[in-house]
Design a protein around this motif. Sequence first.
Motif, PDB file in Angstrom:
ATOM      1  N   LEU A  40      -4.303  -9.602   1.845  1.00 11.79           N
ATOM      2  CA  LEU A  40      -5.573  -9.090   1.318  1.00 11.79           C
ATOM      3  C   LEU A  40      -5.195  -7.424   0.929  1.00 11.79           C
ATOM      4  CD1 LEU A  40      -8.023  -9.654   4.493  1.00 11.79           C
ATOM      5  CD2 LEU A  40      -7.780 -10.654   2.112  1.00 11.79           C
ATOM      6  N   THR A  41      -4.046  -6.875   1.645  1.00 10.39           N
ATOM      7  CA  THR A  41      -3.598  -5.616   1.021  1.00 10.39           C
ATOM      8  C   THR A  41      -3.082  -5.711  -0.455  1.00 10.39           C
ATOM      9  OG1 THR A  41      -3.098  -4.684   3.339  1.00 10.39           O
ATOM     10  CG2 THR A  41      -1.955  -3.589   1.357  1.00 10.39           C
ATOM     11  N   ALA A  42      -2.094  -6.881  -0.397  1.00 10.79           N
ATOM     12  CA  ALA A  42      -1.490  -6.965  -1.763  1.00 10.79           C
ATOM     13  C   ALA A  42      -2.737  -7.096  -2.884  1.00 10.79           C
ATOM     14  CB  ALA A  42      -0.688  -8.173  -1.731  1.00 10.79           C
ATOM     15  N   GLY A  43      -3.823  -7.860  -2.431  1.00 15.30           N
ATOM     16  CA  GLY A  43      -4.870  -7.911  -3.581  1.00 15.30           C
ATOM     17  C   GLY A  43      -5.642  -6.811  -3.837  1.00 15.30           C
ATOM     18  N   ALA A  44      -5.669  -5.895  -2.576  1.00 21.77           N
ATOM     19  CA  ALA A  44      -6.239  -4.302  -2.902  1.00 21.77           C
ATOM     20  C   ALA A  44      -5.362  -3.643  -3.714  1.00 21.77           C
ATOM     21  CB  ALA A  44      -6.615  -3.712  -1.574  1.00 21.77           C
ATOM     22  N   ASN A  45      -4.148  -3.491  -3.667  1.00 21.87           N
ATOM     23  CA  ASN A  45      -3.072  -3.003  -4.467  1.00 21.87           C
ATOM     24  C   ASN A  45      -3.178  -3.259  -5.792  1.00 21.87           C
ATOM     25  OD1 ASN A  45      -2.431  -1.575  -1.895  1.00 21.87           O
ATOM     26  ND2 ASN A  45      -0.376  -2.593  -1.647  1.00 21.87           N
ATOM     27  N   LEU A  46      -3.518  -4.388  -6.122  1.00 26.52           N
ATOM     28  CA  LEU A  46      -3.660  -4.957  -7.480  1.00 26.52           C
ATOM     29  C   LEU A  46      -4.887  -4.777  -8.017  1.00 26.52           C
ATOM     30  CD1 LEU A  46      -1.391  -8.138  -7.377  1.00 26.52           C
ATOM     31  CD2 LEU A  46      -0.672  -5.947  -7.817  1.00 26.52           C
ATOM     32  N   GLU A  47      -5.906  -4.132  -7.325  1.00 26.68           N
ATOM     33  CA  GLU A  47      -7.295  -4.016  -7.709  1.00 26.68           C
ATOM     34  C   GLU A  47      -8.087  -5.290  -7.890  1.00 26.68           C
ATOM     35  OE1 GLU A  47      -7.143  -0.997 -10.550  1.00 26.68           O
ATOM     36  OE2 GLU A  47      -6.825   0.848  -9.351  1.00 26.68           O
ATOM     37  N   LEU A  48      -7.709  -6.341  -7.178  1.00 25.90           N
ATOM     38  CA  LEU A  48      -8.341  -7.660  -7.424  1.00 25.90           C
ATOM     39  C   LEU A  48      -9.811  -7.470  -6.764  1.00 25.90           C
ATOM     40  CD1 LEU A  48      -5.604 -10.239  -6.905  1.00 25.90           C
ATOM     41  CD2 LEU A  48      -6.472  -9.134  -9.080  1.00 25.90           C
ATOM     42  N   PHE A  49     -10.066  -6.490  -5.837  1.00 21.00           N
ATOM     43  CA  PHE A  49     -11.164  -6.226  -5.126  1.00 21.00           C
ATOM     44  C   PHE A  49     -11.120  -4.892  -4.527  1.00 21.00           C
ATOM     45  CE2 PHE A  49      -8.631  -7.885  -1.462  1.00 21.00           C
ATOM     46  CZ  PHE A  49      -8.884  -7.126  -0.702  1.00 21.00           C
ATOM     47  N   ARG A  50     -12.355  -4.328  -4.173  1.00 20.56           N
ATOM     48  CA  ARG A  50     -12.340  -3.013  -3.350  1.00 20.56           C
ATOM     49  C   ARG A  50     -13.003  -3.089  -2.418  1.00 20.56           C
ATOM     50  NH1 ARG A  50     -10.917   0.869  -7.210  1.00 20.56           N
ATOM     51  NH2 ARG A  50     -10.836   0.381  -9.348  1.00 20.56           N
ATOM     52  N   ALA A  51     -12.476  -2.863  -1.269  1.00 20.59           N
ATOM     53  CA  ALA A  51     -13.163  -2.904   0.017  1.00 20.59           C
ATOM     54  C   ALA A  51     -12.224  -2.134   0.983  1.00 20.59           C
ATOM     55  CB  ALA A  51     -13.018  -4.383   0.521  1.00 20.59           C
ATOM     56  N   ASP A  52     -13.146  -1.314   1.858  1.00 22.07           N
ATOM     57  CA  ASP A  52     -12.721  -0.305   2.733  1.00 22.07           C
ATOM     58  C   ASP A  52     -13.548  -0.393   3.845  1.00 22.07           C
ATOM     59  OD1 ASP A  52     -10.988   1.580   3.922  1.00 22.07           O
ATOM     60  OD2 ASP A  52     -11.787   3.409   3.169  1.00 22.07           O
ATOM     61  N   PRO A  53     -13.311  -0.917   5.113  1.00 17.72           N
ATOM     62  CA  PRO A  53     -11.829  -1.460   5.384  1.00 17.72           C
ATOM     63  C   PRO A  53     -11.796  -2.990   4.577  1.00 17.72           C
ATOM     64  CG  PRO A  53     -13.510  -1.925   7.290  1.00 17.72           C
ATOM     65  CD  PRO A  53     -14.099  -1.042   6.369  1.00 17.72           C
ATOM     66  N   LEU A  54     -10.328  -3.297   4.795  1.00 18.06           N
ATOM     67  CA  LEU A  54     -10.202  -4.870   4.116  1.00 18.06           C
ATOM     68  C   LEU A  54     -11.024  -5.621   5.184  1.00 18.06           C
ATOM     69  CD1 LEU A  54      -6.268  -4.466   4.107  1.00 18.06           C
ATOM     70  CD2 LEU A  54      -7.887  -4.485   2.069  1.00 18.06           C
ATOM     71  N   PRO A  55     -11.267  -6.690   4.438  1.00 18.29           N
ATOM     72  CA  PRO A  55     -12.067  -7.938   5.168  1.00 18.29           C
ATOM     73  C   PRO A  55     -11.298  -8.884   6.094  1.00 18.29           C
ATOM     74  CG  PRO A  55     -11.773  -8.592   2.845  1.00 18.29           C
ATOM     75  CD  PRO A  55     -11.313  -7.188   3.110  1.00 18.29           C
TER      76      PRO A  55
END
Length: 336
Positions: A252-267
């Motif tokens: 999930l962090t990898a996806g967030a780092n690549l801006e594939l989704f935006r979520a804080d906190p991670l799901p």
Amino acid sequence: MAKKSNLRFQPAVDLSVIHASFVVATGGVCSDQRTESALLGPTSEINTRLVSALTDVRAFWSALFAAVAAGRSARQACPSALASAGCSELQIDQTAAALGSQLDQCRIVYQQRFPKLKEQLDLRAGPLKDRWQTYGPGLLIETARLIWGSTPPEKWWPDEVDCLLVQPVRGGDGGFDSGQCRVWIEAMLTDADPAVGEIFRLAFWVTQVAVGRHLAATLGHVEATSHPEDFGSGTHRRTSLPWDLGCVPVVLTAGANLELFRADPLPIQTAVGLWRLGDESVGAVVANWWDQWKDAGAAMPVALKALDRMLAPLRKRPETAGTLDEDDSSDNRSVR
């Protein structure tokens, strides 16, 4: 930089039959009531025969799943699946002959339910395949970087991974076999949950293939491979470290780092439940662990030892001790 894997997407008609039969036979949550009703009769007869032969029902279905995923027909795989499940050698031939007729019946009623399944799976594969080709390679590269820092092993990712696409009966599911560099996934047309796209489920299972290969290379191959756990998923090497749960926030962090989704906190809790790795309490522990360790700079095995300690109290709960320590839960894989 670790070379990424090439995924070979393949519609899996025969495996779709066994996947659905496995779900119905073992009491898993099924989102397709018509398929469940159609398969209930023949799978119940199979289970009755297995019990009368003193054979482990779940182990039989799991071994059968693995064999069909490898390209064998259900009838061909039946004797070896019975042997894996503890059936007496003297009863295997007779029992296999009896089960073969019921397995044929499973296939017939499933074909009646989905007469154009091959074409349907080809169409269903489109959205996930297109998205993977666009974002998947980068997602794997970033996942390896998060696990290994700046120096992931050169052969961390296998050159090729087979991705078997099965007809959905659980609203999204998947699994892996690290020994055969193989994953399988229900071919969903849309994301099961908008917070966690199916591309992340697929990246997670491909990562489990890499983990299993790494453990086999570093710890040595086991003499006798076990059948894949749960719905055809599993690695041939058991480890006391909870690699499966630890990889959830990594992907999930990898996806967030690549801006594939935006979520804080991670799901994280959503993913743990969606991928059937544990209940809400397990997801909460994993999320808490990631908050503490994501910036610690510790080697992954060190961080996973901490996660294992944090999960320990959950294993003592009377209502969940069995599912946390054994691979016998229909809908949540074990914490290990």
